[in-house]
Scaffold this motif. Structure first.
Motif, short mmCIF file in Angstrom:
data_model
loop_
_atom_site.label_atom_id
_atom_site.label_comp_id
_atom_site.label_asym_id
_atom_site.label_seq_id
_atom_site.Cartn_x
_atom_site.Cartn_y
_atom_site.Cartn_z
N MET A 1 31.67 58.34 59.73
CA MET A 1 31.41 57.37 58.85
C MET A 1 32.37 56.01 59.26
O MET A 1 33.39 56.14 59.85
N ALA A 2 31.53 54.81 59.17
CA ALA A 2 32.13 53.63 59.85
C ALA A 2 33.08 53.00 58.93
O ALA A 2 32.94 53.00 57.61
N GLU A 3 34.02 52.16 59.51
CA GLU A 3 34.91 51.17 58.81
C GLU A 3 34.19 50.07 58.35
O GLU A 3 33.50 49.42 59.06
N THR A 4 34.35 49.76 57.21
CA THR A 4 33.74 48.62 56.86
C THR A 4 34.69 47.56 56.01
O THR A 4 35.87 48.16 55.76
N ASP A 5 34.29 46.49 55.65
CA ASP A 5 34.99 45.57 55.11
C ASP A 5 35.47 45.90 53.71
O ASP A 5 34.36 46.05 52.74
N PHE A 6 36.52 45.82 53.23
CA PHE A 6 36.96 46.16 51.80
C PHE A 6 38.30 45.92 51.70
O PHE A 6 39.14 45.44 52.69
N TYR A 7 38.80 45.43 50.62
CA TYR A 7 40.26 45.09 50.25
C TYR A 7 40.71 45.43 48.80
O TYR A 7 39.94 45.40 47.99
N ILE A 8 41.83 46.05 48.62
CA ILE A 8 42.42 46.39 47.42
C ILE A 8 43.04 45.23 46.96
O ILE A 8 43.75 44.69 47.61
N GLU A 9 42.60 44.95 45.56
CA GLU A 9 43.15 43.87 44.77
C GLU A 9 43.94 44.32 43.63
O GLU A 9 43.37 44.69 42.70
N GLU A 10 45.26 44.68 43.91
CA GLU A 10 46.18 45.25 43.14
C GLU A 10 47.18 44.52 42.44
O GLU A 10 47.83 43.67 43.09
N ARG A 11 46.88 44.33 41.13
CA ARG A 11 48.03 43.65 40.18
C ARG A 11 48.24 43.81 38.82
O ARG A 11 47.18 44.82 38.07
N ASP A 12 49.51 43.76 38.16
CA ASP A 12 49.34 43.77 36.88
C ASP A 12 48.53 43.02 35.96
O ASP A 12 48.64 41.68 36.48
N MET A 13 47.98 43.31 35.05
CA MET A 13 47.33 42.60 34.19
C MET A 13 48.09 41.56 33.35
O MET A 13 49.01 41.99 32.78
N THR A 14 47.61 40.32 33.29
CA THR A 14 48.43 39.29 32.43
C THR A 14 47.71 39.30 30.86
O THR A 14 46.77 39.93 30.78
N LEU A 15 48.44 38.90 29.98
CA LEU A 15 48.25 38.99 28.58
C LEU A 15 46.68 38.09 28.67
O LEU A 15 45.75 38.55 28.02
N GLU A 16 46.60 37.07 29.53
CA GLU A 16 45.24 36.33 29.33
C GLU A 16 44.04 37.31 29.93
O GLU A 16 42.88 37.08 29.32
N GLU A 17 44.54 37.90 30.83
CA GLU A 17 43.30 38.93 31.45
C GLU A 17 43.05 39.80 30.37
O GLU A 17 41.72 40.28 30.48
N VAL A 18 43.86 40.51 29.80
CA VAL A 18 43.59 41.48 28.73
C VAL A 18 42.81 40.98 27.54
O VAL A 18 41.72 41.56 27.27
N ILE A 19 42.96 39.74 27.29
CA ILE A 19 42.51 39.03 26.10
C ILE A 19 41.06 38.71 26.56
O ILE A 19 39.93 39.14 25.83
N ALA A 20 40.88 38.15 27.72
CA ALA A 20 39.43 38.15 28.44
C ALA A 20 38.82 39.39 28.34
O ALA A 20 37.40 39.27 27.83
N ALA A 21 39.27 40.39 28.86
CA ALA A 21 38.40 41.75 28.85
C ALA A 21 38.24 42.20 27.40
O ALA A 21 37.14 42.60 27.19
N LEU A 22 38.96 41.96 26.42
CA LEU A 22 38.84 42.27 24.88
C LEU A 22 37.70 41.35 24.56
O LEU A 22 36.69 42.04 23.85
N LYS A 23 37.64 40.11 24.70
CA LYS A 23 36.64 39.30 24.39
C LYS A 23 35.09 39.73 24.71
O LYS A 23 34.19 39.64 24.16
N LYS A 24 35.20 40.16 26.19
CA LYS A 24 34.05 40.74 26.50
C LYS A 24 33.26 41.64 25.55
O LYS A 24 32.22 41.74 25.30
N TYR A 25 34.30 42.76 25.42
CA TYR A 25 33.81 43.93 24.25
C TYR A 25 33.52 43.18 22.88
O TYR A 25 32.55 43.78 22.45
N GLU A 26 34.26 42.50 22.26
CA GLU A 26 33.94 41.93 21.12
C GLU A 26 32.74 41.28 21.00
O GLU A 26 31.91 41.56 20.02
N ARG A 27 32.55 40.36 21.92
CA ARG A 27 31.08 39.65 22.06
C ARG A 27 29.88 40.80 22.21
O ARG A 27 28.96 40.80 21.58
N LYS A 28 30.10 41.85 23.09
CA LYS A 28 29.08 42.86 23.24
C LYS A 28 28.91 43.60 22.15
O LYS A 28 27.75 44.11 21.68
N TYR A 29 29.74 43.86 21.22
CA TYR A 29 29.84 44.87 20.13
C TYR A 29 29.80 44.33 18.79
O TYR A 29 29.66 44.79 17.79
#
Lengths: 74, 156
Positions: A1-29
């Motif tokens: 298997m060949a090595e390819t481009d990837f990178y881990i983007e690891e971080r703590d979610m901020t309150l703003e990010e959590v709110i944005a993710a919640l709003k996606k579900y709120e709009r969808k449902y």
């Protein structure tokens, strides 16, 4: 298997990010996260898709929001 | 106990890095952490691999969510969701959820192609899910070739 481009983007979610993710579900449902959470607690498992994530995000929101109101740790 | 949750986060990172190095996962591999009320932040929380989803080399995607707590020096994943979806819409999702109806919605369950029903399933974790996906969909053997390329037209 060949090595390819990837990178881990690891971080703590901020309150703003959590709110944005919640709003996606709120709009969808078409309901607020509070409404969803109350229905969940009453056992109205009408929603199957993404419900686990939504519930967890709402719990994260409550934790982060409460930290926000307490202010930064000294 | 703080070290145990920190080690678990490292384990998740190492696992996803391994699949990136092998070319199974590509591009951005997101790992997001957030706290949960009632669990000290260094003893557990939420781990998500979503927004964006993790992308496989053929464009298939995986989104995952875990709610984790260290209990008696062991990691417990209290709730989880592992959703794998191929570019043509075929999907399966393994979940652990609270339930009031263990027949229609077992605590440990899976969905295949449709959101209902909830099929009873064994407990799994991210490591098992990644192996399951890789061995079934990304191997070059006869078994994988029997899985891929089929069209499904059905009405339940």
């Amino acid at each position: 298997m060949a090595e390819t481009d990837f990178y881990i983007e690891e971080r703590d979610m901020t309150l703003e990010e959590v709110i944005a993710a919640l709003k996606k579900y709120e709009r969808k449902y078409g309901m607020t996260s509070e409404e969803f959470y109350e229905k969940w607690k009453r056992g109205e498992t009408f929603l199957v898709s993404e419900s686990v994530d939504w519930r967890g995000l709402f719990e994260a929101y409550k934790a982060l929001n409460s930290q926000n109101h307490r202010g930064p740790k000294e | 106990m703080p070290a145990i949750y920190a080690e678990y986060k490292k384990h998740i990172r190492a696992l996803l890095t391994e699949y990136g190095r092998h070319g199974i996962l590509q591009g951005v591999i997101p790992i997001r952490f957030s706290p949960v009320e009632g669990i000290p932040q260094d003893e557990g929380g939420i781990i998500r691999g979503r927004d964006p989803d993790l992308v496989f080399r053929d464009g298939a995607k995986l989104a995952f969510y875990e709610k984790v707590q260290v209990v008696n020096n062991e990691i417990h994943v209290l709730n989880y969701s592992y959703h794998y979806e191929r570019p043509n819409g075929y999907f399966f999702r393994y979940e652990r959820e609270d339930t009031t109806d263990p027949i229609r919605k077992p605590e440990y369950h899976m969905h295949v192609i449709l959101d209902l029903p909830h099929f009873v399933a064994p407990p799994v974790n991210l490591e098992i899910i990644l192996k399951l996906i890789t061995n079934n969909f990304y191997s070059q053997d006869v078994y994988s070739r029997q899985i891929l390329g089929h069209e499904i037209h059905l009405t339940v």
